[in-house]
Design a protein around this motif. Structure first.
Motif, PDB file in Angstrom:
ATOM      1  N   TRP A  57      49.592  33.951  43.381  1.00 33.28           N
ATOM      2  CA  TRP A  57      49.395  34.923  42.318  1.00 33.28           C
ATOM      3  C   TRP A  57      50.653  35.187  41.515  1.00 33.28           C
ATOM      4  CZ3 TRP A  57      44.689  35.507  40.891  1.00 33.28           C
ATOM      5  CH2 TRP A  57      43.656  35.370  41.821  1.00 33.28           C
ATOM      6  N   ILE A  62      50.341  34.656  33.012  1.00 34.98           N
ATOM      7  CA  ILE A  62      49.798  35.872  32.417  1.00 34.98           C
ATOM      8  C   ILE A  62      49.420  35.583  30.965  1.00 34.98           C
ATOM      9  CG2 ILE A  62      50.291  38.252  31.740  1.00 34.98           C
ATOM     10  CD1 ILE A  62      49.954  37.910  34.723  1.00 34.98           C
ATOM     11  N   VAL A 218      47.208  40.782  38.516  1.00 37.66           N
ATOM     12  CA  VAL A 218      46.482  39.850  37.653  1.00 37.66           C
ATOM     13  C   VAL A 218      45.172  40.464  37.162  1.00 37.66           C
ATOM     14  CG1 VAL A 218      45.461  37.528  37.519  1.00 37.66           C
ATOM     15  CG2 VAL A 218      47.579  37.884  38.780  1.00 37.66           C
ATOM     16  N   ASP A 221      45.368  41.739  33.667  1.00 42.58           N
ATOM     17  CA  ASP A 221      45.668  40.788  32.597  1.00 42.58           C
ATOM     18  C   ASP A 221      44.496  40.698  31.619  1.00 42.58           C
ATOM     19  OD1 ASP A 221      46.788  38.863  31.026  1.00 42.58           O
ATOM     20  OD2 ASP A 221      46.538  37.221  32.464  1.00 42.58           O
ATOM     21  N   ALA A 236      39.880  34.481  37.770  1.00 37.92           N
ATOM     22  CA  ALA A 236      41.237  34.902  37.400  1.00 37.92           C
ATOM     23  C   ALA A 236      42.268  33.894  37.882  1.00 37.92           C
ATOM     24  CB  ALA A 236      41.528  36.283  37.984  1.00 37.92           C
TER      25      ALA A 236
END
Length: 593
Positions: A57, A62, A218, A221, A236
């Motif tokens: 992660w 991003i 995340v 995002d 994701a």
């Protein structure tokens, strides 16, 4: 504890979908694994071993980067007013009684812990009747991580050290679930790891907390940086564009501030504080623009960052920990972010005015309950619903009252906590149901018991059509005096009542709260104990035999309920309220000094 506790409906991802992700998407590492967390065999599809995607992660790109990072507040922490009572020296007989009760609580925890170790180790939950295991929170050993600080507080250091070694093996880069509940992962996993790290100093726990933090980050995002609370983990991780949902529970989007603030404080990385402060700013901007100015509705629009549209308001389920976190985040930030004080004081003024009611009871008890409000176009209607979940509010008001020196809030907290104790005592087994309804008094200062008025209200609420005799309605629905309806008859090992009883004891020093706690513990232990651990109850209103059990023991039983029972019988300096503040999963964070 608060929220939803727990509102989670997760779907197991099929082998075909996993295979598609493996073949088509990145960036991730891969590892041989199983389609079901309890199965150690490799996944197979058409005779081929499949691989479960594992995401790093911290390295997932991003797509909506922050260009104006909001920094952590700086400066020396402000001194908070004293919260905990100055307890005098105990008499010998008081010490003996307290320590006897303390030992019984610890024995209950040890029994559950041993069964979890033997039957469900590294899984999320133990099924306390069948001995099977469940994975409803990502398959990331929820009960193990949730219980770490309980082990430490109870002095079970050897068990703690063994557990830490296996926590290091939990892989937050993968899950077999389709969607992850960001709120639940935050309060159980991130909160549990941070608290256990603060108590023990074990650096591996901080390392794992950062892994969880990177994962949850995340979920933010999105174009407007509002998080997706029911989050598609694999999309994701695979680089799909994300947009916040149009329908979000306000407790889920608003109850990340304690854990994210603490993670930023420890790591010196402001990105998590920045993430939650963007939500806090929206709450502040819109606080007086809702249908019930001062409070926010149960559901909000994350996609539009509009927190004003819905018409239902409550301190209970789906909103609870939003309000709980205002004074607690203020404490975690050392009083350096005054917005949380403002949010608390303004929202609680509205809550006291519009959600509180005094129920008519046969003993004319001086208690308060907090119900549900429907508000639209200036019309405000109170529904006298009483949830076990809302029992947290007694402790919240008492803490907020001490922290912000509002003595009336301490008095409100006492009456709210008393209502929960009253409700426990009113049921045949001494255990409160999930949801009930009551007849409100005309005002909160008092009213006399009117049996005929109560019976008429029971008749009005009766489900049975053509049943004119209120006595038959009362008998058919097994209603104790003062209850007009029991909507949900379960007890699912919830902690909220003992949480407020514990806080009231630590704030006032009055032994009546310890006595109430012992009555609650003995009743719960007597009727929920199984051959392995403790089980949720299906119906606490039955009048013959024992209440039937369900094969469920959520992680909050060991993380919260038993912890609060243990702490109320501990010496007062064990996790003092002057030194620590609890997140909504009962994980203590140190208050900056």
């Amino acid at each position: 504890m608060a929220l939803l506790k727990r509102y989670a409906a997760f779907v197991v991802i099929t082998a075909c979908v996993l295979f598609a992700f493996y073949k088509l998407h990145g960036p991730y590492q891969t590892a041989t694994g199983s389609a079901h967390p309890q199965d150690d065999r490799p996944n197979r599809h058409d005779g081929k071993v499949m691989k479960i995607p594992i995401y790093d992660w911290a390295k997932v790109p991003i797509q909506n980067p922050v260009t104006d990072m909001i920094p952590l507040p700086t400066g020396s922490p402000l001194p908070l007013p004293k919260i905990q009572f100055d307890f005098p020296q105990e008499k010998e007989i008081e010490t003996l009684l307290r320590e006897t009760r303390l030992a019984e609580v610890k024995k209950s925890f040890e029994r559950c812990w041993e069964s979890y170790k033997k039957k469900a180790w590294m899984q999320d939950e133990l099924a306390p009747i069948s001995g099977e295991s469940k994975n409803t929170f990502g398959g990331w050993a929820a009960s193990l991580i949730d219980s770490l600080d309980t082990l430490w507080i109870m002095g079970m250091k050897s068990e703690f050290n063994k557990a830490v070694k296996d926590v290091a093996k939990v892989n937050f880069g993968t899950t077999t679930l389709e969607k992850v509940n960001v709120f639940e992962t935050n309060i159980r996993h991130l909160g549990g790891l941070l608290s256990a790290y603060e108590l023990s100093g074990e650096k591996v726990l901080l390392k794992k907390a950062i892994e969880v933090g990177e994962m949850l980050y995340v979920a933010f995002d999105t174009p407007n940086r509002m998080p997706i609370t029911r989050w598609d983990f694999h999309k994701a991780g695979s680089g799909f564009a994300q947009v916040a949902d149009e329908w979000v529970l306000v407790a889920e989007i608003g109850s990340l501030s304690m854990e994210f603030s603490r993670l930023s404080q420890i790591t010196k990385d402001p990105k998590w504080y920045d993430a939650i402060t963007r939500i806090t700013n929206k709450l502040e901007e819109q606080q007086m623009k809702t249908q019930l100015p001062g409070m926010w509705p149960i559901s909000v629009n994350g996609k539009e960052a509009d927190f004003t549209g819905d018409t239902a308001f409550t301190l209970g389920a789906m909103s609870d920990s939003l309000y709980e976190y205002f004074p607690k985040t203020y404490a975690v930030l050392g009083g350096l972010d005054p917005v949380y004080k403002k949010l608390y004081e303004t929202s609680m003024k509205t809550a006291i005015e519009h959600t509180m009611f005094r129920p008519m009871t046969p003993d004319n008890a001086d208690i308060l309950m907090s119900g549900m409000v429907r508000a639209q176009d200036g019309e405000i209607n109170l529904q006298p619903e009483f949830q076990h979940l809302v029992c947290f509010a007694g402790g919240m008001f008492a803490l907020g009252g001490r922290m912000f020196q509002i003595e009336d809030h301490v008095k409100v907290g006492r009456k709210l906590a008393d209502a929960c104790v009253w409700s426990y005592k009113a049921l045949p087994f001494g255990i409160m149901p999930e949801i009930s309804h009551h007849l409100p008094c005309p005002n909160i200062t008092g009213c006399e018991w009117d049996k005929m008025a109560w019976m008429e209200e029971v008749k009005n609420k009766a489900f049975t059509e053509n049943e004119e005799d209120p006595l038959k309605n009362i008998a058919n629905q097994r209603l104790p005096l003062g209850f007009t309806e029991i909507n949900d008859r379960r007890y699912i090992l919830r902690p909220e009542a003992i949480e407020s009883v514990f806080i009231m004891y630590r704030i006032t020093g009055q032994q009546q709260w310890q006595a109430a706690a012992w009555d609650m513990f003995t009743a719960i232990q007597k009727y929920t104990q199984t051959d392995l651990a403790n089980a949720a109850l299906i119906d606490v209103s039955v009048t013959s035999g024992e209440p039937p059990k369900m094969d469920s023991m959520e992680s909050f039983w060991m993380a919260e309920t038993l912890k609060y029972f243990y702490l109320i019988f501990s010496e007062p300096d064990v996790i003092s309220l002057d030194d620590y503040v609890f997140n909504t999963e009962a994980h203590p964070f140190k208050i900056p000094k």
